[in-house]
Motif scaffolding. Structure first.
Motif, PDB file in Angstrom:
ATOM      1  N   ASN A  39       0.802  -1.214   0.000  1.00 25.51           N
ATOM      2  CA  ASN A  39       0.000   0.000   0.000  1.00 25.51           C
ATOM      3  C   ASN A  39       0.842   1.275   0.000  1.00 25.51           C
ATOM      4  O   ASN A  39       0.331   2.358   0.285  1.00 25.51           O
ATOM      5  CB  ASN A  39      -0.961   0.017   1.198  1.00 25.51           C
ATOM      6  N   SER A  40       2.145   1.142  -0.305  1.00 25.33           N
ATOM      7  CA  SER A  40       2.996   2.323  -0.403  1.00 25.33           C
ATOM      8  C   SER A  40       4.154   2.023  -1.340  1.00 25.33           C
ATOM      9  O   SER A  40       4.497   0.857  -1.589  1.00 25.33           O
ATOM     10  CB  SER A  40       3.521   2.754   0.967  1.00 25.33           C
ATOM     11  N   GLY A  41       4.778   3.071  -1.859  1.00 26.48           N
ATOM     12  CA  GLY A  41       5.905   2.930  -2.759  1.00 26.48           C
ATOM     13  C   GLY A  41       6.522   4.271  -3.055  1.00 26.48           C
ATOM     14  O   GLY A  41       5.970   5.319  -2.695  1.00 26.48           O
ATOM     15  N   PRO A  42       7.691   4.290  -3.733  1.00 27.48           N
ATOM     16  CA  PRO A  42       8.405   5.541  -3.979  1.00 27.48           C
ATOM     17  C   PRO A  42       7.684   6.449  -4.962  1.00 27.48           C
ATOM     18  O   PRO A  42       6.960   5.982  -5.852  1.00 27.48           O
ATOM     19  CB  PRO A  42       9.748   5.064  -4.538  1.00 27.48           C
ATOM     20  N   SER A  43       7.897   7.749  -4.787  1.00 29.50           N
ATOM     21  CA  SER A  43       7.250   8.710  -5.675  1.00 29.50           C
ATOM     22  C   SER A  43       7.775   8.602  -7.103  1.00 29.50           C
ATOM     23  O   SER A  43       7.132   9.089  -8.028  1.00 29.50           O
ATOM     24  CB  SER A  43       7.466  10.128  -5.146  1.00 29.50           C
ATOM     25  N   ALA A  44       8.922   7.957  -7.279  1.00 26.73           N
ATOM     26  CA  ALA A  44       9.442   7.743  -8.634  1.00 26.73           C
ATOM     27  C   ALA A  44       8.596   6.760  -9.419  1.00 26.73           C
ATOM     28  O   ALA A  44       8.734   6.640 -10.633  1.00 26.73           O
ATOM     29  CB  ALA A  44      10.884   7.254  -8.566  1.00 26.73           C
ATOM     30  N   GLY A  45       7.698   6.036  -8.748  1.00 21.99           N
ATOM     31  CA  GLY A  45       6.870   5.042  -9.420  1.00 21.99           C
ATOM     32  C   GLY A  45       7.586   3.720  -9.561  1.00 21.99           C
ATOM     33  O   GLY A  45       8.650   3.500  -8.987  1.00 21.99           O
ATOM     34  N   GLY A  46       6.971   2.826 -10.329  1.00 13.22           N
ATOM     35  CA  GLY A  46       7.581   1.532 -10.576  1.00 13.22           C
ATOM     36  C   GLY A  46       7.274   0.473  -9.545  1.00 13.22           C
ATOM     37  O   GLY A  46       7.815  -0.628  -9.617  1.00 13.22           O
ATOM     38  N   THR A  47       6.378   0.758  -8.581  1.00 10.60           N
ATOM     39  CA  THR A  47       6.021  -0.240  -7.576  1.00 10.60           C
ATOM     40  C   THR A  47       5.047  -1.251  -8.168  1.00 10.60           C
ATOM     41  O   THR A  47       4.023  -0.874  -8.755  1.00 10.60           O
ATOM     42  CB  THR A  47       5.368   0.426  -6.348  1.00 10.60           C
ATOM     43  N   SER A  48       5.344  -2.537  -8.010  1.00 11.50           N
ATOM     44  CA  SER A  48       4.437  -3.586  -8.464  1.00 11.50           C
ATOM     45  C   SER A  48       3.365  -3.799  -7.391  1.00 11.50           C
ATOM     46  O   SER A  48       3.672  -4.144  -6.252  1.00 11.50           O
ATOM     47  CB  SER A  48       5.204  -4.881  -8.711  1.00 11.50           C
ATOM     48  N   VAL A  49       2.093  -3.577  -7.748  1.00 11.24           N
ATOM     49  CA  VAL A  49       0.994  -3.682  -6.786  1.00 11.24           C
ATOM     50  C   VAL A  49      -0.072  -4.641  -7.306  1.00 11.24           C
ATOM     51  O   VAL A  49      -0.211  -4.843  -8.518  1.00 11.24           O
ATOM     52  CB  VAL A  49       0.342  -2.308  -6.505  1.00 11.24           C
ATOM     53  N   THR A  50      -0.805  -5.231  -6.380  1.00 12.94           N
ATOM     54  CA  THR A  50      -1.952  -6.067  -6.708  1.00 12.94           C
ATOM     55  C   THR A  50      -3.193  -5.456  -6.074  1.00 12.94           C
ATOM     56  O   THR A  50      -3.238  -5.265  -4.850  1.00 12.94           O
ATOM     57  CB  THR A  50      -1.757  -7.498  -6.201  1.00 12.94           C
ATOM     58  N   VAL A  51      -4.188  -5.125  -6.890  1.00 16.48           N
ATOM     59  CA  VAL A  51      -5.438  -4.519  -6.417  1.00 16.48           C
ATOM     60  C   VAL A  51      -6.526  -5.592  -6.424  1.00 16.48           C
ATOM     61  O   VAL A  51      -6.731  -6.269  -7.442  1.00 16.48           O
ATOM     62  CB  VAL A  51      -5.847  -3.326  -7.300  1.00 16.48           C
ATOM     63  N   THR A  52      -7.201  -5.747  -5.289  1.00 18.48           N
ATOM     64  CA  THR A  52      -8.260  -6.751  -5.144  1.00 18.48           C
ATOM     65  C   THR A  52      -9.592  -6.046  -4.949  1.00 18.48           C
ATOM     66  O   THR A  52      -9.694  -5.103  -4.149  1.00 18.48           O
ATOM     67  CB  THR A  52      -7.970  -7.662  -3.937  1.00 18.48           C
ATOM     68  N   PHE A  53     -10.631  -6.527  -5.660  1.00 13.82           N
ATOM     69  CA  PHE A  53     -11.948  -5.881  -5.590  1.00 13.82           C
ATOM     70  C   PHE A  53     -13.022  -6.877  -5.992  1.00 13.82           C
ATOM     71  O   PHE A  53     -12.744  -7.940  -6.568  1.00 13.82           O
ATOM     72  CB  PHE A  53     -11.996  -4.634  -6.486  1.00 13.82           C
ATOM     73  N   GLN A  54     -14.285  -6.519  -5.681  1.00  6.89           N
ATOM     74  CA  GLN A  54     -15.436  -7.366  -6.008  1.00  6.89           C
ATOM     75  C   GLN A  54     -16.212  -6.729  -7.146  1.00  6.89           C
ATOM     76  O   GLN A  54     -16.438  -5.519  -7.152  1.00  6.89           O
ATOM     77  CB  GLN A  54     -16.354  -7.501  -4.783  1.00  6.89           C
ATOM     78  N   LEU A  55     -16.585  -7.544  -8.146  1.00  5.78           N
ATOM     79  CA  LEU A  55     -17.389  -7.069  -9.266  1.00  5.78           C
ATOM     80  C   LEU A  55     -18.711  -7.810  -9.310  1.00  5.78           C
ATOM     81  O   LEU A  55     -18.806  -8.971  -8.890  1.00  5.78           O
ATOM     82  CB  LEU A  55     -16.662  -7.279 -10.595  1.00  5.78           C
ATOM     83  N   GLY A  56     -19.717  -7.159  -9.820  1.00  3.19           N
ATOM     84  CA  GLY A  56     -20.988  -7.816 -10.085  1.00  3.19           C
ATOM     85  C   GLY A  56     -20.998  -8.432 -11.470  1.00  3.19           C
ATOM     86  O   GLY A  56     -20.124  -8.176 -12.293  1.00  3.19           O
ATOM     87  N   THR A  57     -22.001  -9.254 -11.741  1.00  3.96           N
ATOM     88  CA  THR A  57     -22.047  -9.955 -13.036  1.00  3.96           C
ATOM     89  C   THR A  57     -22.154  -8.992 -14.202  1.00  3.96           C
ATOM     90  O   THR A  57     -21.514  -9.189 -15.236  1.00  3.96           O
ATOM     91  CB  THR A  57     -23.239 -10.924 -13.050  1.00  3.96           C
ATOM     92  N   THR A  58     -22.931  -7.944 -14.038  1.00  3.07           N
ATOM     93  CA  THR A  58     -23.074  -6.973 -15.128  1.00  3.07           C
ATOM     94  C   THR A  58     -21.790  -6.177 -15.298  1.00  3.07           C
ATOM     95  O   THR A  58     -21.333  -5.925 -16.411  1.00  3.07           O
ATOM     96  CB  THR A  58     -24.257  -6.029 -14.854  1.00  3.07           C
ATOM     97  N   ALA A  59     -21.186  -5.795 -14.184  1.00  5.95           N
ATOM     98  CA  ALA A  59     -19.973  -4.978 -14.235  1.00  5.95           C
ATOM     99  C   ALA A  59     -18.787  -5.739 -14.808  1.00  5.95           C
ATOM    100  O   ALA A  59     -17.858  -5.131 -15.340  1.00  5.95           O
ATOM    101  CB  ALA A  59     -19.635  -4.470 -12.842  1.00  5.95           C
ATOM    102  N   LEU A  60     -18.808  -7.066 -14.737  1.00  2.87           N
ATOM    103  CA  LEU A  60     -17.683  -7.864 -15.201  1.00  2.87           C
ATOM    104  C   LEU A  60     -17.361  -7.585 -16.665  1.00  2.87           C
ATOM    105  O   LEU A  60     -16.219  -7.419 -17.050  1.00  2.87           O
ATOM    106  CB  LEU A  60     -17.976  -9.348 -14.999  1.00  2.87           C
ATOM    107  N   GLY A  61     -18.361  -7.518 -17.481  1.00  2.16           N
ATOM    108  CA  GLY A  61     -18.138  -7.283 -18.899  1.00  2.16           C
ATOM    109  C   GLY A  61     -17.861  -5.843 -19.242  1.00  2.16           C
ATOM    110  O   GLY A  61     -17.505  -5.535 -20.380  1.00  2.16           O
ATOM    111  N   LEU A  62     -18.027  -4.941 -18.265  1.00  2.09           N
ATOM    112  CA  LEU A  62     -17.817  -3.517 -18.510  1.00  2.09           C
ATOM    113  C   LEU A  62     -16.558  -2.992 -17.833  1.00  2.09           C
ATOM    114  O   LEU A  62     -16.355  -1.779 -17.757  1.00  2.09           O
ATOM    115  CB  LEU A  62     -19.037  -2.729 -18.010  1.00  2.09           C
ATOM    116  N   PHE A  63     -15.700  -3.898 -17.341  1.00  2.00           N
ATOM    117  CA  PHE A  63     -14.494  -3.466 -16.620  1.00  2.00           C
ATOM    118  C   PHE A  63     -13.585  -2.666 -17.538  1.00  2.00           C
ATOM    119  O   PHE A  63     -13.285  -3.060 -18.650  1.00  2.00           O
ATOM    120  CB  PHE A  63     -13.745  -4.681 -16.079  1.00  2.00           C
ATOM    121  N   GLN A  64     -13.140  -1.493 -17.034  1.00  2.00           N
ATOM    122  CA  GLN A  64     -12.307  -0.598 -17.832  1.00  2.00           C
ATOM    123  C   GLN A  64     -10.865  -0.523 -17.347  1.00  2.00           C
ATOM    124  O   GLN A  64      -9.958  -0.330 -18.155  1.00  2.00           O
ATOM    125  CB  GLN A  64     -12.923   0.813 -17.831  1.00  2.00           C
TER     126      GLN A  64
END
Length: 459
Positions: A39-64
């Motif tokens: 949940n943190s990293g250098p301001s220079a960027g380049g941090t490898s992160v994994t984002v976890t979230f819940q989607l609904g069935t309708t939203a699954l096909g509309l993921f952007q």
């Protein structure tokens, strides 16, 4: 009765609708943010992160996509969801000003987790990113040091097998102009180095056992306050299969401890090596050699609360040309050599739960220069040859997983000078022993030093 049926149907419909919207996996509502790791990293960027979230069935096909601090994740993975639509996306953060940043997940609607990720100022990393930085920089240094130590040890073994350290050459071999055929004079030449220094090619087929132990250290004046130590032990056996052609096999062990005080991280580990080589005397004054080796490595990376272990596999290839020419009382040995290595490292998860992706990198060094040797006979049957050398080196590399800029990690490519000096002793019966010291990285902000002891024994 009809009224009762209508009431039952209405209740069932209401329950179904309530159940549909009560379970996010079946709903058409906006995505629900769960976590981002780390949940943190250098301001220079380049941090490898994994984002976890819940989607609904309708939203699954509309993921952007997912953004951190308003910027899309770089090299984002494909959306991965389980059977209840718990989804993850992995990618790298972009550069951003220090401070909290929002994490946004977009479908037909956007969910924003305010301040879920924190960018820390220049020179400060999360523990997970610091451990990754130690992995990248430390294994690069270990590979470069091992490449130099192994090629130097094998170079010596090839020269000692191809060229005889004894007295006058056979009558069928012409001596270089002005040398004479005296035993004492040829003994002086026979003393020289692992690369023969002006000797005639050996005609005596036989085996030769050899060994080399090198201890190395390095430091860098850059942001990471880097320093480290490493030991490489290489042992082998070679054979002159025919005049002018030598082959051999070797094994080795390395252990290292590389530390990065500026970010509080370190990389420790060890490895076992197996390889083979060949040397060919093209003329009395020029030889060519080639080697190949494989190393299996075990690593331990740590930084603050983050730690983890992983394995790696390294392949090393090297080739070079070495000459020798007599100039009065001295022997000059010009040479040109290049080694190249490729290493693959397994994916791992650190103790904080941050996933560190699999990594591949290449590194190498091209060099040209020479040694000047002064051979002399200290006593009957014993010869001593002090020598000194200077080389121009060009280091090169490529990496697919840099957590910060290459310059900050001390991985920049480029030119430098390398100086060496040592002493070789040749004893009656062909046994040899040598010690030498070397200082590399002259002209750069990082320097590498090494001390090496070698020995060989015919049998």
């Amino acid at each position: 009765m009809a009224l009762v049926l209508r009431l039952i149907r209405g209740a069932a419909l209401s329950a179904s609708v309530a159940l549909l919207f009560a379970h996010p996996a079946w709903s058409a509502g906006p995505p629900q943010f769960i976590s981002i790791a780390p949940n943190s990293g250098p301001s220079a960027g380049g941090t490898s992160v994994t984002v976890t979230f819940q989607l609904g069935t309708t939203a699954l096909g509309l993921f952007q996509g997912v953004t951190v601090g308003g910027a899309p994740l770089g090299n984002a993975s494909a959306l991965a969801c389980d059977n209840v639509y718990l989804c993850t996306v992995t990618g790298t953060t972009a550069a951003h000003a220090a401070g909290p940043a929002d994490v946004a997940i977009s479908t037909f609607a956007t969910t924003t987790a305010a301040g879920a990720f924190t960018y820390v100022g220049s020179g400060k990393m999360s523990d997970s990113d610091a451990a990754r930085a130690a992995q990248v920089a430390g294994s690069y240094k270990a590979g470069q040091i091992s490449g130099a130590a192994i090629t130097s040890a094998v170079d010596g073994a090839i020269g000692e097998t191809l060229y005889a350290p004894s007295a006058a050459p056979p009558a069928s071999i012409n001596q270089p102009a002005g040398l004479g055929a005296g035993t004492a004079q040829m003994s002086r030449l026979g003393a020289l180095s692992s690369s023969a220094y002006g000797q005639q090619p050996s005609l005596q087929r036989g085996w030769k056992a050899w060994g080399s132990v090198a201890t190395s250290g390095w430091d860098q004046d850059g942001n990471l306050e880097s320093s480290g130590s490493q030991i490489n032990a290489t042992f082998g056996v070679g054979r002159l299969v025919m005049p002018g052609l030598a082959v051999g096999v070797f094994g080795g062990y390395e252990t290292f401890d590389h530390r990065f005080g500026g970010i509080g991280s370190k990389l420790e580990g060890d490895g076992l090596t197996a390889g083979a080589y060949m040397g060919l005397a093209l003329t009395r004054h020029l030889r060519w050699d080639v080697l190949g080796a494989y190393t299996r490595l075990s690593y331990d990376a740590s930084a603050g609360a983050a730690s983890g272990s992983f394995d790696g596999n390294r392949v090393l290839l090297s080739t070079g040309l070495v000459g020798n020419h007599r100039m009065g009382a001295l022997v000059v040995e010009p040479s040109a050599r290049v080694y190249w290595l490729r290493e693959s490292q397994e994916a791992w998860v650190d103790s904080l739960g941050a996933a560190q992706a699999a990594r591949d990198f290449t590194a190498g060094r091209a060099s040209a220069g020479g040694k000047i040797v002064y051979p002399w006979q200290s006593s009957p049957g014993t010869s001593i040859a002090p020598f000194a050398g200077l080389f121009a080196d060009y280091r090169f590399s490529s990496d697919d997983a840099l957590p910060v800029s290459p310059d900050q990690l001390g991985l920049s490519d480029g030119w430098s000078l390398r100086a060496q000096a040592g002493l070789l002793m040749t004893f009656e019966g062909g046994m040899r022993a040598s010690v030498e010291g070397e200082l590399g990285g002259i002209g750069r902000d990082d320097s590498v030093w090494s001390l090496m002891a070698r020995g060989s024994l015919p049998f």
